[in-house]
Design a protein around this motif. Structure first.
Motif, PDB file in Angstrom:
ATOM      1  N   SER A 244       0.825  -1.204   0.000  1.00  0.00           N
ATOM      2  CA  SER A 244       0.000   0.000   0.000  1.00  0.00           C
ATOM      3  C   SER A 244       0.863   1.259   0.000  1.00  0.00           C
ATOM      4  O   SER A 244       0.571   2.238  -0.706  1.00  0.00           O
ATOM      5  CB  SER A 244      -0.927  -0.013   1.219  1.00  0.00           C
ATOM      6  N   SER A 245       1.946   1.240   0.771  1.00  0.00           N
ATOM      7  CA  SER A 245       2.839   2.395   0.819  1.00  0.00           C
ATOM      8  C   SER A 245       3.502   2.622  -0.535  1.00  0.00           C
ATOM      9  O   SER A 245       3.643   3.767  -0.992  1.00  0.00           O
ATOM     10  CB  SER A 245       3.911   2.176   1.895  1.00  0.00           C
ATOM     11  N   PHE A 246       3.908   1.540  -1.189  1.00  0.00           N
ATOM     12  CA  PHE A 246       4.525   1.679  -2.506  1.00  0.00           C
ATOM     13  C   PHE A 246       3.540   2.286  -3.511  1.00  0.00           C
ATOM     14  O   PHE A 246       3.919   3.130  -4.337  1.00  0.00           O
ATOM     15  CB  PHE A 246       5.007   0.316  -3.001  1.00  0.00           C
ATOM     16  N   ARG A 247       2.282   1.876  -3.460  1.00  0.00           N
ATOM     17  CA  ARG A 247       1.289   2.450  -4.365  1.00  0.00           C
ATOM     18  C   ARG A 247       1.118   3.937  -4.104  1.00  0.00           C
ATOM     19  O   ARG A 247       0.953   4.731  -5.048  1.00  0.00           O
ATOM     20  CB  ARG A 247      -0.045   1.720  -4.192  1.00  0.00           C
ATOM     21  N   ASN A 248       1.140   4.331  -2.820  1.00  0.00           N
ATOM     22  CA  ASN A 248       1.014   5.755  -2.501  1.00  0.00           C
ATOM     23  C   ASN A 248       2.198   6.542  -3.049  1.00  0.00           C
ATOM     24  O   ASN A 248       2.044   7.629  -3.610  1.00  0.00           O
ATOM     25  CB  ASN A 248       0.905   5.938  -0.989  1.00  0.00           C
ATOM     26  N   LEU A 249       3.401   5.988  -2.885  1.00  0.00           N
ATOM     27  CA  LEU A 249       4.593   6.649  -3.424  1.00  0.00           C
ATOM     28  C   LEU A 249       4.531   6.747  -4.943  1.00  0.00           C
ATOM     29  O   LEU A 249       4.906   7.763  -5.534  1.00  0.00           O
ATOM     30  CB  LEU A 249       5.847   5.868  -3.011  1.00  0.00           C
ATOM     31  N   LEU A 250       4.045   5.683  -5.578  1.00  0.00           N
ATOM     32  CA  LEU A 250       3.941   5.694  -7.025  1.00  0.00           C
ATOM     33  C   LEU A 250       2.944   6.735  -7.485  1.00  0.00           C
ATOM     34  O   LEU A 250       3.172   7.448  -8.487  1.00  0.00           O
ATOM     35  CB  LEU A 250       3.518   4.291  -7.512  1.00  0.00           C
ATOM     36  N   SER A 251       1.815   6.860  -6.769  1.00  0.00           N
ATOM     37  CA  SER A 251       0.818   7.877  -7.118  1.00  0.00           C
ATOM     38  C   SER A 251       1.394   9.291  -6.976  1.00  0.00           C
ATOM     39  O   SER A 251       1.178  10.160  -7.831  1.00  0.00           O
ATOM     40  CB  SER A 251      -0.424   7.715  -6.228  1.00  0.00           C
ATOM     41  N   VAL A 252       2.145   9.529  -5.888  1.00  0.00           N
ATOM     42  CA  VAL A 252       2.764  10.844  -5.682  1.00  0.00           C
ATOM     43  C   VAL A 252       3.773  11.140  -6.786  1.00  0.00           C
ATOM     44  O   VAL A 252       3.836  12.253  -7.325  1.00  0.00           O
ATOM     45  CB  VAL A 252       3.442  10.907  -4.299  1.00  0.00           C
ATOM     46  N   SER A 253       4.555  10.127  -7.152  1.00  0.00           N
ATOM     47  CA  SER A 253       5.565  10.318  -8.191  1.00  0.00           C
ATOM     48  C   SER A 253       4.921  10.650  -9.533  1.00  0.00           C
ATOM     49  O   SER A 253       5.421  11.505 -10.278  1.00  0.00           O
ATOM     50  CB  SER A 253       6.421   9.063  -8.310  1.00  0.00           C
ATOM     51  N   LEU A 254       3.806   9.982  -9.848  1.00  0.00           N
ATOM     52  CA  LEU A 254       3.142  10.233 -11.116  1.00  0.00           C
ATOM     53  C   LEU A 254       2.463  11.602 -11.147  1.00  0.00           C
ATOM     54  O   LEU A 254       2.314  12.195 -12.212  1.00  0.00           O
ATOM     55  CB  LEU A 254       2.107   9.132 -11.388  1.00  0.00           C
ATOM     56  N   ALA A 255       2.053  12.098  -9.979  1.00  0.00           N
ATOM     57  CA  ALA A 255       1.345  13.381  -9.934  1.00  0.00           C
ATOM     58  C   ALA A 255       2.289  14.569  -9.787  1.00  0.00           C
ATOM     59  O   ALA A 255       1.864  15.723  -9.918  1.00  0.00           O
ATOM     60  CB  ALA A 255       0.339  13.377  -8.777  1.00  0.00           C
ATOM     61  N   THR A 256       3.566  14.298  -9.508  1.00  0.00           N
ATOM     62  CA  THR A 256       4.533  15.379  -9.301  1.00  0.00           C
ATOM     63  C   THR A 256       5.776  15.120 -10.145  1.00  0.00           C
ATOM     64  O   THR A 256       5.864  14.144 -10.886  1.00  0.00           O
ATOM     65  CB  THR A 256       4.928  15.479  -7.814  1.00  0.00           C
ATOM     66  N   SER A 257       6.741  15.991  -9.996  1.00  0.00           N
ATOM     67  CA  SER A 257       8.008  15.822 -10.715  1.00  0.00           C
ATOM     68  C   SER A 257       8.976  14.906  -9.973  1.00  0.00           C
ATOM     69  O   SER A 257      10.026  14.555 -10.499  1.00  0.00           O
ATOM     70  CB  SER A 257       8.674  17.196 -10.910  1.00  0.00           C
ATOM     71  N   TYR A 258       8.613  14.530  -8.752  1.00  0.00           N
ATOM     72  CA  TYR A 258       9.482  13.637  -7.981  1.00  0.00           C
ATOM     73  C   TYR A 258       9.478  12.258  -8.627  1.00  0.00           C
ATOM     74  O   TYR A 258       8.445  11.769  -9.082  1.00  0.00           O
ATOM     75  CB  TYR A 258       8.992  13.535  -6.532  1.00  0.00           C
ATOM     76  N   THR A 259      10.636  11.631  -8.655  1.00  0.00           N
ATOM     77  CA  THR A 259      10.701  10.299  -9.259  1.00  0.00           C
ATOM     78  C   THR A 259      11.689   9.429  -8.508  1.00  0.00           C
ATOM     79  O   THR A 259      12.519   9.911  -7.725  1.00  0.00           O
ATOM     80  CB  THR A 259      11.120  10.384 -10.736  1.00  0.00           C
ATOM     81  N   PHE A 260      11.590   8.134  -8.727  1.00  0.00           N
ATOM     82  CA  PHE A 260      12.532   7.149  -8.179  1.00  0.00           C
ATOM     83  C   PHE A 260      12.582   5.993  -9.172  1.00  0.00           C
ATOM     84  O   PHE A 260      11.716   5.868 -10.044  1.00  0.00           O
ATOM     85  CB  PHE A 260      12.134   6.699  -6.774  1.00  0.00           C
TER      86      PHE A 260
END
Length: 329
Positions: A244-260
């Protein structure tokens, strides 16, 4: 004197044999021997030869022998409540389910006797009975519809003559004997299991390894659900929490310029819709449906896109079409 001495000697030999069996074997099947004859018991012994030992005897002698062996093995006391009625013991160290199957396989057909309790439903099939018309009144007394065909009595429809658990009447027993029907099958019935000090009903032998694994999985799933609900981490809930945490991070990354690194591939696919569609088509099975992994990966992207659309709509409502508020007009 010799007769009494012989009886005493037989008792002594029986006690010695039972005592040795209680020491040598850790598993015991307690069987009910109702309506089972000596010939059938002999067939059971032959079936179990080399794998188990069937022992019958008087309950008083069995109880006395068990009590005398309690000092050696106190767990044997668990057997005492089940030494009642017409019972026997099957001693084994092998697979209990296999022993039960072998015991139950030795069955003997028997006629229905007046006053006996029916162990099953008894159905008299429709068709010719081989009886002459003079016995029509006998069938009428049992309310059985018949007709005369080719000089013999013929039963019109199947007749549910005796219900399971009901007592067989004299007329029902006479009819079954007249038709040469032996509806009952008798065998040693395993009732209780003793397994190295533990006593449990024979129905537990029906539980398979798959049943145990499935119940364990359900228990783990319940623990994980409760842990996630109350926010208390456990070994069962940690994998779900990490996912669940990974999905949240992925959603944040897709909605912003932050990436990993784990998000870059999905971002590249979303930036190139044609490549994304080609990847889904290549990963789809023969039926054409997208795989579950691709669908789950696309879910955060769709959620992020929805968030962006809602934010744009809120900006337009708040600032007007040209970015100003209502006071600018």
């Amino acid at each position: 004197m010799s007769k009494g001495g012989g009886k005493f000697q037989r008792k002594k030999e029986y006690f010695t044999k039972l005592s040795n069996l209680l020491v040598d074997y850790k598993k015991v099947l307690i069987v009910a021997a109702n309506n089972v004859g000596s010939n059938q018991l002999q067939r059971v012994r032959q079936e179990l030869r080399g794998k188990a030992v069937l022992l019958m005897g008087k309950n008083t002698m069995i109880r006395k022998c068990i009590r005398e062996n309690l000092t050696k093995n106190p767990d044997l006391e668990a057997l005492l409540p089940y030494v009642k009625g017409n019972v026997g013991f099957v001693f084994t160290n092998g697979d209990l389910s296999d022993m039960r199957t072998r015991i139950g396989a030795v069955k003997v057909k028997a006629a229905a006797k007046s006053g006996a309790i029916s162990p099953c439903d008894v159905i008299v099939p429709a068709g010719p009975t081989g009886q002459d018309p003079a016995k029509t009144s006998f069938f009428q007394a049992l309310t059985i519809s018949t007709r005369i065909s080719k000089g013999v009595i013929e039963i019109v429809n199947d007749v549910h003559l005796v219900k399971e658990g009901a007592k067989v009447t004299a007329s029902q027993a006479a009819l079954l004997q007249m038709l040469n029907i032996q509806p009952f099958e008798y065998a040693l019935a395993v009732k209780t299991v003793y397994d190295d000090g533990s006593v449990y009903p024979v129905s537990l032998l029906d539980i398979t390894d798959d049943d145990i694994i499935n119940r364990f999985r359900k228990g783990v799933a319940n623990v994980a659900a409760i842990s996630l609900r109350i926010g208390y981490p456990t070994v069962a809930s940690v994998p779900y929490a990490l996912t669940s945490s990974f999905r949240n991070l992925l959603s944040v990354s897709l909605a912003t310029s932050y990436t990993f690194p784990q998000a870059e591939k999905l971002k590249d696919l979303l930036a190139n819709p044609e490549a994304f569609a080609a990847a889904l088509a290549a990963a789809a099975p023969a039926g054409g449906a997208a795989p579950a992994t691709a669908t789950s990966a696309a879910a955060p992207a769709a959620a992020a896109a929805k968030v962006e659309e809602e934010e744009e709509a809120e900006d337009m409502d708040a600032g007007g079409l040209f970015g100003g508020g209502d006071d600018d007009y």
